[in-house]
Design an enzyme around this catalytic site. Structure first.
Site, PDB file in Angstrom:
ATOM      1  N   GLY A  31      16.372   2.435  30.123  1.00 30.17           N
ATOM      2  CA  GLY A  31      16.936   3.772  29.903  1.00 30.17           C
ATOM      3  C   GLY A  31      18.435   3.852  30.057  1.00 30.17           C
ATOM      4  N   CYS A 240      -3.931  17.047   7.710  1.00 30.81           N
ATOM      5  CA  CYS A 240      -3.246  16.487   6.540  1.00 30.81           C
ATOM      6  C   CYS A 240      -4.025  16.851   5.277  1.00 30.81           C
ATOM      7  CB  CYS A 240      -3.130  14.977   6.678  1.00 30.81           C
ATOM      8  SG  CYS A 240      -2.491  14.176   5.185  1.00 30.81           S
ATOM      9  N   CYS A 243      -5.265  13.196   3.674  1.00 32.53           N
ATOM     10  CA  CYS A 243      -6.228  12.301   4.336  1.00 32.53           C
ATOM     11  C   CYS A 243      -7.079  13.029   5.379  1.00 32.53           C
ATOM     12  CB  CYS A 243      -5.514  11.119   4.987  1.00 32.53           C
ATOM     13  SG  CYS A 243      -4.692  11.525   6.542  1.00 32.53           S
ATOM     14  N   CYS A 265       0.777  13.768   6.164  1.00 32.27           N
ATOM     15  CA  CYS A 265       1.233  12.883   7.239  1.00 32.27           C
ATOM     16  C   CYS A 265       2.663  12.427   6.952  1.00 32.27           C
ATOM     17  CB  CYS A 265       0.365  11.636   7.325  1.00 32.27           C
ATOM     18  SG  CYS A 265      -1.343  11.920   7.783  1.00 32.27           S
ATOM     19  N   CYS A 271      -1.339   7.471   6.489  1.00 29.92           N
ATOM     20  CA  CYS A 271      -2.038   8.340   5.550  1.00 29.92           C
ATOM     21  C   CYS A 271      -2.732   7.504   4.464  1.00 29.92           C
ATOM     22  CB  CYS A 271      -1.031   9.306   4.928  1.00 29.92           C
ATOM     23  SG  CYS A 271      -1.792  10.735   4.129  1.00 29.92           S
TER      24      CYS A 271
END
Ligand SMILES: [Zn+2]
Lengths: 288, 189
Positions: A31, A240, A243, A265, A271
């Site tokens: 980080g 979606c 899909c 997606c 997808c």
């Protein structure tokens, strides 16, 4: 086939050593933003030169590279970066998340769970999460040193006061292992939970700002929040349309000038794989 | 300069150093996992793994400290010829290499500054052997608990107490390498 007029992966060996040392220090202090001397790359800054340099320093000829831009493999940016490494490093490329050993990404984490041995390289425009609070680098460094993160919380709480909820939808700040506050790059906050305890190594490169940082595998990452307003990884409340996936991050697409729209997606590989497996949404080939 | 100083480097530096870096990156990202490094044949007493790490990471911008038996003419010449790294006292080193006893006291090495914790030394600790039998480790890169043969526990526990400052280690034996970043918590045994 590698283009022999370039060094392997374009960068010269001394530059790669410098970037590699920065990556290792980033891994050692999860980080924390390690400064590095960013090089000119044969592409504009907005194209993720930080991510490109990190990828160049990590690639071996045995790698299979995937490049995504907002989840899609076929944008100009993603295609250019992929071609660049095909030409300069001779690596194999793929659009399948499961086949990739290194994935360079702009603004998304793939939906398909990453695995041990994979490296996800983020293109980062502004690596400093405190920058909008404090423009001076010496001051933000001091704030990280002293863990002075109170102002960050104040900003998020102002959101709550103004909007009744935390309005920040992208670039949502996280705390790494209880120490450094980190900018996850402009991924949607829907992706934030995937940052934590991933089996994959995550590396972040900011070219213009000359910073590299890292999340080793199995690193604990928490999105900043409040007891009375816990973090929520929100997405559009739809499935979606292609899909039928109910758990993926969606892009809203305008389909005609009569206000028609659909939700699909953002992760095109996810997808396509679902459609290939026989899944179908409202507007999918099979209908519902 | 000794004749052997001129040999034993990488034959194909861009590709060999790429493979070596990935192994080193895996090692430091997943403490206690043991990886192989190949491609260099450094003079005694430097191990293959330590030699590969030095060729991959060191150059004229990274002062190197040779500790104990490692501070010998053959090795000085080899590093000077292949990396151009300045050879320095422990306090000034970006990288230090030697057996654990020779690296003592490790409190001499750079641990970074509070605003720049990256400005810390990397120790390459030459071990008689590396195995998964040793103290229990936790922290970033480790899924739960891992174990690794360490030369001792106390120094690493003290180093973790300095976090985010502290030195980072690679442990080497023959062609094997393991990583021990400052973020790892070593259990006292
Ligand atoms: Zn879909």
């Amino acid at each position: 086939m590698t283009d022999q007029s370039y060094n392997f992966a374009y960068l010269d060996e001394q530059t790669k050593r410098m970037i590699r040392r920065a990556i290792l220090k980033g891994v050692a202090v999860p980080g924390y933003q390690v400064p590095f001397a960013s090089r000119e790359m044969p592409m504009p800054y907005g194209w993720g030169t930080g991510g490109v340099q990190v990828t160049a320093a990590c690639l071996t000829p045995d790698d299979t590279l995937k490049v995504i831009d907002q989840g899609a493999d076929d944008t100009t940016n993603a295609v250019s970066i992929r071609k660049f490494f095909q030409r300069t490093a001779g690596v194999a490329v793929t659009e399948a998340t499961t086949e990739a050993t290194i994935i360079q990404t702009r603004h998304r984490i793939p939906e398909t769970a990453l695995t041990a041995g994979q490296i996800l390289v983020y293109q980062v425009p502004i690596p400093e999460p405190l920058r909008f609070l404090e423009p001076r680098e010496t001051e933000t460094r001091k704030m990280h040193e002293l863990e002075e993160y109170g102002l960050m919380h104040v900003k998020l709480y102002e959101d709550i006061a103004r909007h009744g909820t935390i309005a920040t939808a992208y670039d949502y700040p996280v705390r790494v292992e209880g120490r450094y506050v980190m900018d996850p790059s402009p991924i949607p906050k829907f992706d934030n939970p995937k940052l934590s305890d991933s089996p994959a190594l995550q590396l972040f490169g900011a070219g213009r700002e000359q910073r590299i940082y890292a999340l080793p595998p199995f690193t604990h990452v928490v999105s900043l929040d409040f007891d009375d307003h816990p973090f929520v990884a929100s997405k559009a409340p739809h499935d979606c349309d292609l899909c039928g996936a109910g758990e993926s991050y969606l892009d809203e697409v305008i389909t005609d000038d009569q206000g028609g729209r659909m939700f699909v997606c953002s992760d095109t590989d996810f997808c396509r794989s679902r459609v290939a497996a026989g899944h179908s949404g409202r507007l999918g080939a099979g209908g519902k | 300069m000794t004749p052997e100083a001129l040999t034993g480097g990488f034959a194909d530096a861009p590709v060999q150093s790429a493979h070596a870096f990935r192994a080193a990156l895996e090692a430091l990202s997943r403490p206690a996992t043991i990886h192989s490094l190949h491609g260099a044949t450094p003079p005694e007493p430097l191990s293959v793994a330590a030699g590969v790490l030095i060729l991959t990471l060191c150059d004229a911008t990274t002062p190197v400290h040779l500790a104990g038996d490692h501070d010998c003419p053959a090795l000085r010449d080899w590093i000077t010829f292949h990396c151009g790294a300045p050879l320095v006292a422990a306090q000034e080193a970006s990288f230090a290499v030697g057996r654990w006893e020779a690296l003592q006291p490790v409190a001499r090495f750079a641990i970074g500054q509070p605003d720049y914790p990256d400005r810390a030394a990397t120790l390459i600790v030459e071990m008689p052997e590396l195995s998964s039998e040793g103290p229990r480790l936790r922290g970033p890169g480790i899924d739960g608990i891992a174990t690794l043969s360490l030369p001792e526990s106390a120094a690493f526990i003290a180093n973790r107490g300095l976090f985010p400052l502290g030195f980072d280690c690679f442990l080497t034996a023959g062609a094997s390498v393991a990583g021990l970043p400052r973020s790892t918590r070593v259990e006292d045994v």
